[in-house]
Design an enzyme around this catalytic site. Structure first.
Site, PDB file in Angstrom:
ATOM      1  CG  HIS B  34      38.021 105.337  10.467  1.00 29.51           C
ATOM      2  ND1 HIS B  34      37.371 106.501  10.049  1.00 29.51           N
ATOM      3  CD2 HIS B  34      37.949 104.628  10.830  1.00 29.51           C
ATOM      4  CE1 HIS B  34      36.106 105.707  11.507  1.00 29.51           C
ATOM      5  NE2 HIS B  34      36.679 105.141  11.559  1.00 29.51           N
ATOM      6  N   GLY B 123      28.283 101.729   5.865  1.00 32.54           N
ATOM      7  CA  GLY B 123      29.138 102.369   6.852  1.00 32.54           C
ATOM      8  C   GLY B 123      29.018 101.212   8.028  1.00 32.54           C
ATOM      9  N   PRO B 124      28.012 100.512   8.255  1.00 36.64           N
ATOM     10  CG  PRO B 124      25.694 101.052   8.923  1.00 36.64           C
ATOM     11  CD  PRO B 124      26.589 101.469   8.091  1.00 36.64           C
ATOM     12  CG  ASP B 161      40.964  92.433   5.734  1.00 41.20           C
ATOM     13  OD1 ASP B 161      40.972  91.224   4.572  1.00 41.20           O
ATOM     14  OD2 ASP B 161      41.783  93.104   5.227  1.00 41.20           O
ATOM     15  N   GLY B 162      36.697  93.634   7.251  1.00 47.76           N
ATOM     16  CA  GLY B 162      35.500  94.296   7.499  1.00 47.76           C
ATOM     17  C   GLY B 162      33.983  94.016   7.283  1.00 47.76           C
ATOM     18  CG  ASN B 191      44.462  96.515   5.099  1.00 52.02           C
ATOM     19  OD1 ASN B 191      43.727  95.359   5.307  1.00 52.02           O
ATOM     20  ND2 ASN B 191      43.202  97.755   4.472  1.00 52.02           N
ATOM     21  CG  HIS B 265      40.602 100.644  11.337  1.00 52.15           C
ATOM     22  ND1 HIS B 265      39.585 100.052  10.149  1.00 52.15           N
ATOM     23  CD2 HIS B 265      39.273 101.193  11.883  1.00 52.15           C
ATOM     24  CE1 HIS B 265      38.707 100.010  10.647  1.00 52.15           C
ATOM     25  NE2 HIS B 265      38.204 100.795  11.239  1.00 52.15           N
ATOM     26  CD  GLU B 412      16.232  85.088   7.784  1.00 52.41           C
ATOM     27  OE1 GLU B 412      17.656  84.854   8.104  1.00 52.41           O
ATOM     28  OE2 GLU B 412      15.861  83.879   8.031  1.00 52.41           O
ATOM     29  CG  PHE B 438      12.830  84.781  11.615  1.00 52.57           C
ATOM     30  CD1 PHE B 438      13.163  83.928  12.683  1.00 52.57           C
ATOM     31  CD2 PHE B 438      12.089  84.144  10.254  1.00 52.57           C
ATOM     32  CE1 PHE B 438      13.685  83.227  12.817  1.00 52.57           C
ATOM     33  CE2 PHE B 438      11.621  81.954  10.890  1.00 52.57           C
ATOM     34  CZ  PHE B 438      12.322  81.772  12.476  1.00 52.57           C
ATOM     35  CG  HIS B 474       9.267  80.500  14.882  1.00 55.39           C
ATOM     36  ND1 HIS B 474       9.922  80.204  16.163  1.00 55.39           N
ATOM     37  CD2 HIS B 474       9.371  80.357  14.256  1.00 55.39           C
ATOM     38  CE1 HIS B 474      10.903  79.127  15.040  1.00 55.39           C
ATOM     39  NE2 HIS B 474      10.709  79.667  14.085  1.00 55.39           N
ATOM     40  NE  ARG B 521       0.965  79.357  11.063  1.00 53.85           N
ATOM     41  CZ  ARG B 521       1.279  77.919  11.515  1.00 53.85           C
ATOM     42  NH1 ARG B 521       1.092  78.281  13.347  1.00 53.85           N
ATOM     43  NH2 ARG B 521       1.597  76.791  11.512  1.00 53.85           N
TER      44      ARG B 521
END
Lengths: 663, 663
Positions: B34, B123-124, B161-162, B191, B265, B412, B438, B474, B521
């Site tokens: 990139h 990266g992510p 920006d990502g 940019n 990009h 989370e 979650f 849940h 639980r």
């Protein structure tokens, strides 16, 4: 929409109390539940429903009803009490009394059920308000096509602080503001209290500034003044921007012990609390008993809605026959006549012998279906070029609601929840695409689609080390397993263009759950030659290439590894080892076949080898505990695609060696 | 920190160009990569590194170095070029030339490697800037304990920006602003262009207002003026708030064909482009050749840093012995002496015969370890009460950095990335807890921890239909499978308090990957009686209760279902069917045992039944294709816990029937 002006502030106060006491009595009876929200938000919902919301509880699936999303799903008794009072037959008094009992419609968290007035399943925070964005988008898409006479409704979402803290909320607010979804209204239950305590323990941000900065219209009102809430909604409707109304309330309003305390969020309440609330709020009525006069006042809104619904039906009936039929078809979720012709036309093209990248093949299917299915809406989170699913579609923008491609921005989670909201709204077929590794970012929306039993086409590309140099952050290895583990979901990993067309045929046909289509980035050589009418992928797995004689070995593979299996088969057959190749595009569909078919396909008693550029997890079901597996044992690496397949030993040679070792 | 004032604007311009040309030449050579970010962001990084950043490339793991997170990981050549120029030996010129080649340190996306100057894998999108929040928190925690002389550094994150569009960014910005992390500085590469095109296609929000509204200090500068960037960083350091510096740049700066275009990009570039850039920027030097004068200027920062590092070492040496040893221990990631005594003390208490909820047992272990491991930092996303992991810990707040419990708010995803950032920073042991459902919201952070090979204790509670009335939203059913599918991750589902103590012993001992502890639980009756020194859970699976004679049946279970297996065993043994019960707290650890052990435990050749209140997916590996499975086949339901286990047929009776049917 005219407000129900004959109701006084005192009438509305009593109507709010009716929600409160039904809720607290039901929670005490269930010995479980979250009292804070229904007690605190009762007046907000009273103001909305009695004065502003367009709905007919006797025809809950009226397509042009306003949508109401109870995003703070833990406070479900707020929704159930309102639905009961407003006259939804499915939520009768027995249901209120059966709150959280197995088999009731009044589950712990609201479960999607349009007949009951529940527009989407909520509980996992932030998704409800994002579903609402999807509903507002669907409304605009249909409005653009069918006009104000037929589609012209608002979408309301009730949100607490929890929803707004979730990252997905930022994505939803950004998209809604950017797209100027003027018929979307958030009612923020601004009670300044969460499970952990005062919100200032974790929040500094001024929510009003936040929404304004995203292009929203913002108002602040007393959330215990239903008329003020209704007036703010009226103003919200008049403003062209999406609206957020900050409704200042007190959590657990009415029960002195818990009011304005963190204990109200989800803490237990008891008969002594309801007794204290009855004294405190001057509510002399026994548990579950609502005076008829209050019911009557609650029913006014539905009666007003019934008249509006009838007028709408007259307008629908006045439409030209073809237009009316088209509208009804879309709302019913039926695909148009001719869609099968279109998909088979694409399938024929896919049999041209050309090697296509999986994601390109999928994009070509979409391109081939876009005219045949005008309600098909595509989109991606800032991966238009790489995922190739925009094609001939114009963008859906603030200025052009006829567009059918949504630039979601880099917002995967919102994309998934918006797709689900569009689907539960009805009238559109929603397609979203991103890289398979980023499906994690939207993962819980896939779960919600499966749980709700709603369709949706989720196209996930760049599905393995086959992406090469972008490296392990972008190379899925555990994703296929993690998607296959879901109930009520179909995951398809096509081996070539023909299977891709079949995957789309399956996905578009499904009405009761979502479908994932897993695509390679690298070219897939054709493994099926010639066009066949039969959808073989629909069997889940099938013998793609049988052994030349009594089968000694069975090679089971998916996607890009089917070609490797075929190469290995050739080598083994050349050595006199009768070998079959099984393509397994969908494990879930295969599980639906009878045992005799399954046993014959997987080749029990033969040497079995699973081949997939992913982890073994789950494969033992088809290759047995002692079967060989050629795939990944860890994360990938950055390097050229061909180097990586060799490096990780995913080759025809490795398959041949594994078979021979076991023979 | 004194700026390197001898460098002129022109010197800095040339230094930025050195990044640009190394990056573009490497990308052309790799035929992949990139270009937009390294070309656009070169001057930002030059301003930061040459003028402001505290580091010594010859001692890259200096604990008090400033941290630099390259959050826009796709633009990895920006980072590699800088590290090379700044003098990190591990990123030599050969590495730059080997960009994206299998086995190089210069992978497609940066991979965590402190020796190479890579502080976290990115990266992510959105996670890098959130890791940085965790680093800044860790710095404050250590600063509070060891003082400014020993711990006093900044954390810089470079964001595009990502990253800012991702929902997790909102969570990160909110937490950092709320906690007043004044030593955190974001450098936003503004940019105005993403992969899909101009950002105004998807973004309306004013980023500066957004950050200010979250309590940040905000400045805007010309991102191609390295001195202006450096001056803004100087101002940022002087402000007590976290700082965001909006650096206006042009993506792909220097290559005329792609500059300020979406093609920059991730689009391909060619030798003609680098030729054009050389002419355009007046850069006469051949590919991969950097004039020594420019190298010399780049090396000034590291030389300055070396002096600072030496002064720091002198201060460390001057610390009292015990304090110095404690600091070194923490940074090394070694647990303190005595921690095993503490865990065994807890384990003894767990053998008291009391039934404890899994999550309560886990909380009790944490409480018992908190004094023994002072660097243990706990937290939850607004579930303090339900997850019970605050215990005696004070909150970490803007005013009190000695606190060891983080109220993350309902965030989370940020929690997971912050935990990872704390871990890569070093000096703390990070524990985070939320409901298992979650975990999806933070799922990708688990992947990143596994991929980086870093520890972390992730406690996930409310693990099945055993939660009862809160209902299917849940109730996890697919989560165990989806977590077990990961490479380099250990998932433990303890059956009782004893196994819980063992699970914690395992989790705290792990240094090379994350550990999930899955908690019920509902109360777990003890299945192990009496205290044992041996950590049996560390075997992954073991025979908990053997058959009375030659084994006919084997019941394999985890967590809350182990008690059901024991009940079924009793009934079967009463009928003369010799039955063993196997507890399987961790499949991953079991896979590490030898085959003979594994075969003996799972009881091949006997009737095998898997019992788990989750889907079967993955179980065939241990029960065989023909084994029986007592568990879930779909999503759960809202109802009383005991009703649900009966409703879904997860009972001892069902186990007994399954065994007898197969005998």
């Amino acid at each position: 929409m005219t407000a129900t002006s004959q109701l006084t502030a005192e009438d509305l106060r009593q109507m709010g109390h009716a929600i409160r006491f039904l809720a607290m009595d039901a929670i005490v009876r269930a010995a479980d539940g979250h009292p804070g929200t229904p007690l605190g938000g009762a007046d907000i919902v009273t103001g909305l429903v009695s004065q502003q919301m367009k709905f007919d509880p006797k025809v809950p699936n009226w397509p042009d009803r306003d949508r109401f999303v109870h995003s703070a799903g833990h406070g479900s008794m707020l929704l159930y009490a309102m639905l009961h009072l407003a006259g939804y037959d499915k939520i009768d008094l027995e249901q209120v009394k059966s709150f959280r009992v197995l088999g009731s419609h009044t589950a712990g968290h609201p479960e999607f059920d349009i007949e009951a007035g529940i527009e989407t399943t909520t509980g996992p925070l932030g998704q409800g308000i994002t579903n609402a964005v999807g509903m507002a988008i669907a409304e605009q898409i249909l409005n653009a096509e069918f006009g104000d006479d037929i589609v012209d409704h608002h979408t309301y979402a009730y949100t607490g602080d929890g929803c707004l803290m979730e990252g997905i909320a930022a994505e939803a607010i950004a998209i809604a503001g950017h797209l100027k979804l003027g018929k979307l209204v958030y009612l923020w239950d601004d009670n300044r209290m969460t499970d952990d305590g005062p919100t200032d323990q974790a929040v500094t941000e001024d929510q009003c500034v936040r929404f304004e900065n995203n292009g929203w219209h913002v108002q602040s009102v007393d959330g215990h003044d239903a008329l003020a809430v209704a007036a703010a909604i009226e103003a919200a409707k008049a403003d062209p921007r999406p609206s957020m109304i900050a409704c200042r309330t007190f959590i657990g309003f009415g029960i002195p012990r818990i009011q304005n305390d963190r204990a109200a969020h989800g803490g237990k309440i008891f008969v002594e609390d309801t007794d204290a609330a009855r004294a405190n709020l001057n509510w002399p009525h026994p548990a579950f008993e609502i005076p008829q006069a209050i019911y009557d006042n609650w029913h006014l809104a539905g009666q007003r809605g019934a008249a509006e619904r009838q007028a709408w039906e007259a307008r629908l009936a006045a439409l030209p026959e073809a237009k009316r039929a088209e509208f009804n078809r879309r709302i019913a979720g039926d695909l148009p006549e001719g869609w099968e012709v279109a998909i088979h036309s694409v399938k024929q093209r896919m049999a041209d012998g050309e090697a296509r990248a999986g994601i390109r093949a999928s994009g070509e299917v979409l391109a081939g279906m876009a005219d045949a299915i005008p309600e098909l809406i595509s989109g991606a989170p800032d991966l238009e070029a790489a995922t190739q699913h925009k094609r001939q579609l114009a963008p859906f923008t603030a200025d052009d609601r006829s567009g059918r491609y949504i630039h979601y921005g880099v917002r995967e989670f919102a994309m998934g929840a918006i797709m689900n909201g569009m689907t539960t709204h009805g009238g559109v077929v929603s397609v979203g695409t991103t890289f398979l590794v980023f499906s994690d970012y939207m993962r819980h929306t896939l779960r919600m689609a499966a749980l709700m039993g709603i369709p949706g086409v989720f196209v996930f590309s760049h599905d393995s080390i086959g992406i090469g140099k972008n490296g392990p952050t972008h190379q899925p290895v555990e994703y296929l397993a993690s998607l296959r583990a879901y109930p009520n979901m179909v995951t398809l990993r096509p081996a070539d263009g023909t299977e891709m067309a079949e995957a789309w045929e399956i996905a578009l046909s499904r009405k009761n759950g979502p479908t994932n289509i897993i695509c390679s980035r690298q070219p897939l050589p054709p493994v099926r030659t010639g066009y066949e009418v039969e959808n073989r992928a629909a069997l889940g797995a099938y013998v793609l290439s049988d052994a030349s004689g009594p089968r000694k070995a069975t090679l089971l593979a998916t996607g890009s590894e089917v070609a490797i299996a075929l190469d290995a088969q050739k080598a083994l057959e050349d050595e006199g080892i009768a070998t079959a190749v099984v393509s397994m595009p969908s494990w879930e569909l295969f599980e639906q076949q009878d045992k005799a078919y399954r046993d014959s396909v997987v080749g029990r008693g033969t040497v079995r080898v699973g081949i997939e550029a992913a982890v073994r997890f789950g494969w033992d079901r088809y290759i047995g505990e002692d079967g060989a597996f050629i795939g990944m044992t860890g994360f990938g690496a950055s390097g050229a695609e061909t180097d990586l397949f060799k490096h990780f030993g995913i080759t025809a040679d490795a398959v041949v060696a594994a078979v021979k070792e076991r023979l």
